[in-house]
Design a protein around this motif. Structure first.
Motif, mmCIF file in Angstrom:
data_model
loop_
_atom_site.group_PDB
_atom_site.id
_atom_site.type_symbol
_atom_site.label_atom_id
_atom_site.label_comp_id
_atom_site.label_asym_id
_atom_site.label_seq_id
_atom_site.Cartn_x
_atom_site.Cartn_y
_atom_site.Cartn_z
ATOM 1 N N VAL A 10 10.558 -6.532 -9.405
ATOM 2 C CA VAL A 10 9.448 -5.751 -8.875
ATOM 3 C C VAL A 10 8.798 -6.497 -7.705
ATOM 4 C CG1 VAL A 10 7.215 -4.690 -9.398
ATOM 5 C CG2 VAL A 10 9.034 -4.698 -11.120
ATOM 6 N N ALA A 11 8.508 -5.776 -6.641
ATOM 7 C CA ALA A 11 7.882 -6.366 -5.449
ATOM 8 C C ALA A 11 6.377 -6.501 -5.678
ATOM 9 C CB ALA A 11 8.178 -5.498 -4.227
ATOM 10 N N GLU A 12 6.011 -7.424 -6.545
ATOM 11 C CA GLU A 12 4.621 -7.540 -6.979
ATOM 12 C C GLU A 12 3.656 -7.930 -5.859
ATOM 13 O OE1 GLU A 12 3.647 -6.398 -9.635
ATOM 14 O OE2 GLU A 12 5.057 -6.735 -11.287
ATOM 15 N N ASP A 13 4.152 -8.608 -4.803
ATOM 16 C CA ASP A 13 3.272 -9.047 -3.725
ATOM 17 C C ASP A 13 3.115 -8.005 -2.621
ATOM 18 O OD1 ASP A 13 5.860 -9.228 -2.867
ATOM 19 O OD2 ASP A 13 5.661 -11.225 -1.966
ATOM 20 N N SER A 14 3.613 -6.823 -2.851
ATOM 21 C CA SER A 14 3.557 -5.734 -1.874
ATOM 22 C C SER A 14 2.166 -5.091 -1.833
ATOM 23 C CB SER A 14 4.592 -4.672 -2.268
ATOM 24 O OG SER A 14 4.348 -3.447 -1.623
ATOM 25 N N ARG A 15 1.932 -4.326 -0.779
ATOM 26 C CA ARG A 15 0.799 -3.414 -0.780
ATOM 27 C C ARG A 15 1.037 -2.362 -1.870
ATOM 28 N NH1 ARG A 15 0.530 -1.365 5.303
ATOM 29 N NH2 ARG A 15 2.767 -1.230 4.889
ATOM 30 N N ARG A 16 -0.002 -1.640 -2.228
ATOM 31 C CA ARG A 16 0.063 -0.787 -3.411
ATOM 32 C C ARG A 16 0.074 0.709 -3.058
ATOM 33 N NH1 ARG A 16 -1.494 -4.808 -7.153
ATOM 34 N NH2 ARG A 16 -0.509 -6.662 -6.259
ATOM 35 N N ASN A 17 0.603 1.495 -3.987
ATOM 36 C CA ASN A 17 0.706 2.947 -3.819
ATOM 37 C C ASN A 17 0.431 3.628 -5.155
ATOM 38 O OD1 ASN A 17 1.912 5.487 -2.413
ATOM 39 N ND2 ASN A 17 3.076 5.330 -4.302
ATOM 40 N N LEU A 18 -0.260 4.738 -5.120
ATOM 41 C CA LEU A 18 -0.414 5.581 -6.305
ATOM 42 C C LEU A 18 0.050 6.983 -5.961
ATOM 43 C CD1 LEU A 18 -3.207 5.729 -8.939
ATOM 44 C CD2 LEU A 18 -2.525 7.853 -7.800
ATOM 45 N N SER A 19 0.911 7.534 -6.808
ATOM 46 C CA SER A 19 1.415 8.899 -6.632
ATOM 47 C C SER A 19 1.023 9.741 -7.834
ATOM 48 C CB SER A 19 2.938 8.899 -6.488
ATOM 49 O OG SER A 19 3.343 8.190 -5.343
ATOM 50 N N ALA A 20 0.556 10.955 -7.569
ATOM 51 C CA ALA A 20 0.083 11.810 -8.650
ATOM 52 C C ALA A 20 0.125 13.262 -8.216
ATOM 53 C CB ALA A 20 -1.348 11.414 -9.046
ATOM 54 N N CYS A 21 -0.181 14.138 -9.149
ATOM 55 C CA CYS A 21 -0.390 15.548 -8.805
ATOM 56 C C CYS A 21 -1.490 16.119 -9.692
ATOM 57 C CB CYS A 21 0.888 16.373 -8.902
ATOM 58 S SG CYS A 21 1.550 16.569 -10.573
ATOM 59 N N LEU A 22 -2.123 17.149 -9.195
ATOM 60 C CA LEU A 22 -3.218 17.819 -9.885
ATOM 61 C C LEU A 22 -2.829 19.281 -10.081
ATOM 62 C CD1 LEU A 22 -6.198 16.934 -10.708
ATOM 63 C CD2 LEU A 22 -6.922 18.169 -8.661
ATOM 64 N N ILE A 23 -2.954 19.766 -11.299
ATOM 65 C CA ILE A 23 -2.531 21.129 -11.617
ATOM 66 C C ILE A 23 -3.681 21.889 -12.259
ATOM 67 C CG2 ILE A 23 -0.905 22.544 -12.941
ATOM 68 C CD1 ILE A 23 0.975 20.058 -12.889
ATOM 69 N N ASP A 24 -3.990 23.061 -11.720
ATOM 70 C CA ASP A 24 -4.992 23.945 -12.306
ATOM 71 C C ASP A 24 -4.289 25.074 -13.053
ATOM 72 O OD1 ASP A 24 -7.152 22.527 -11.363
ATOM 73 O OD2 ASP A 24 -7.413 23.750 -9.568
#
Length: 266
Positions: A228-242
């Motif tokens: 895992v590239a632990e020293d990398s910048r970070r990203n969060l991916s998600a979705c929102l469903i109604d």
């Protein structure tokens, strides 16, 4: 009903960015249910009890898994008692520990969350279509609100699954490839669909792993240790469903990315 789903948490980097931003997303969007895929949460493969509890403490109501479910042997120490952790329901029926779906109460309603794994380019498993048909029929006796995390490699298998169950479930969201797709939509009978929600973890790695190791594998085809590239910048991916509170049909699906190129905006 509003559901927030966060894609594959990858290593310590994924845990940290989840801890930072999930409370902010919940404050901004006010979801009634939050689901997080945690199959890569420990060192990129599997999960242990400490990390499982950390994800719950971040604000998750259910943690889903995938093909790396058993890669951290520590999972067998707690999976039977972890009522908010589900692994693919089509893992060798009756032969493995854990559960493949769960329900959570939201006011006067129930949300069912089902986890499945695809078969194309994946380790052998039971037929996800056949297993889902049986499980969904039972779940629909309890609720019209059913969310499916379909952990699969190919876009075609994910799309076929969502079209096959259109109108029978509220949403089918894909995980596993770690790259968020641009095809979020509502199918004609009311099922929200997204081929892949993406990954939460290292932004500058290659699907979360150190770039140099992955590149070397392509250059020389020699065995390479992926880390895992632990020293990398970070990203969060998600979705929102109604989802419509009366019918259980999806009304809207929105993708979310938080990273250096898509900063969080409150």
């Amino acid at each position: 009903m509003r559901i927030l789903f966060v894609g594959d948490v990858m290593g310590n980097a994924g845990q940290e960015v989840l801890e930072e931003y999930l409370p902010k997303l919940k404050h901004l969007y006010h979801p009634q249910a939050t689901i997080v895929n945690g199959e890569n949460a420990t060192r990129g493969r599997g999960i242990n009890e400490k990390v499982y509890k950390r994800i719950l403490n971040c604000g998750a109501d259910v943690v889903t898994m995938g093909n790396h479910t058993w890669d951290n042997p520590a999972i067998t120490d707690f999976i039977q008692s972890a009522k908010k952790l589900i692994r693919p329901a089509n893992f060798s029926a009756g032969q493995v520990p854990g559960i493949g779906y769960t329900t959570i109460k939201i006011n006067q309603q129930k949300l069912a969350v089902l986890n499945l794994q695809g078969r194309v380019f994946m380790n052998p498993s039971d037929d996800p279509f056949a297993v889902a048909k049986e499980v969904i029929a039972e779940l629909r006796k309890q609720t019209n609100f059913i969310f499916v995390d379909f952990h699969a490699e190919t876009t075609s298998e994910k799309a076929a699954f969502s079209w096959y169950f259109d109108g029978q479930v509220s949403a089918v969201v894909g995980t596993h490839t770690h790259v968020q797709t641009n095809d979020a939509r509502i199918l004609p009978q009311g099922t929200a669909f997204l081929t892949d929600v993406g990954m939460t973890g290292p932004y500058d790695g290659i699907i979360g792993m150190k770039r140099q190791n992955v590149i070397a594998r392509f250059l020389n085809q020699m065995p390479t240790r992926f880390e895992v590239a632990e020293d990398s910048r970070r990203n969060l991916s998600a979705c929102l469903i109604d989802i419509d509170d009366e019918t259980g049909r999806a009304r809207k699906i929105k993708t979310i990315q938080i990273n250096a190129d898509h900063p969080f905006m409150q």
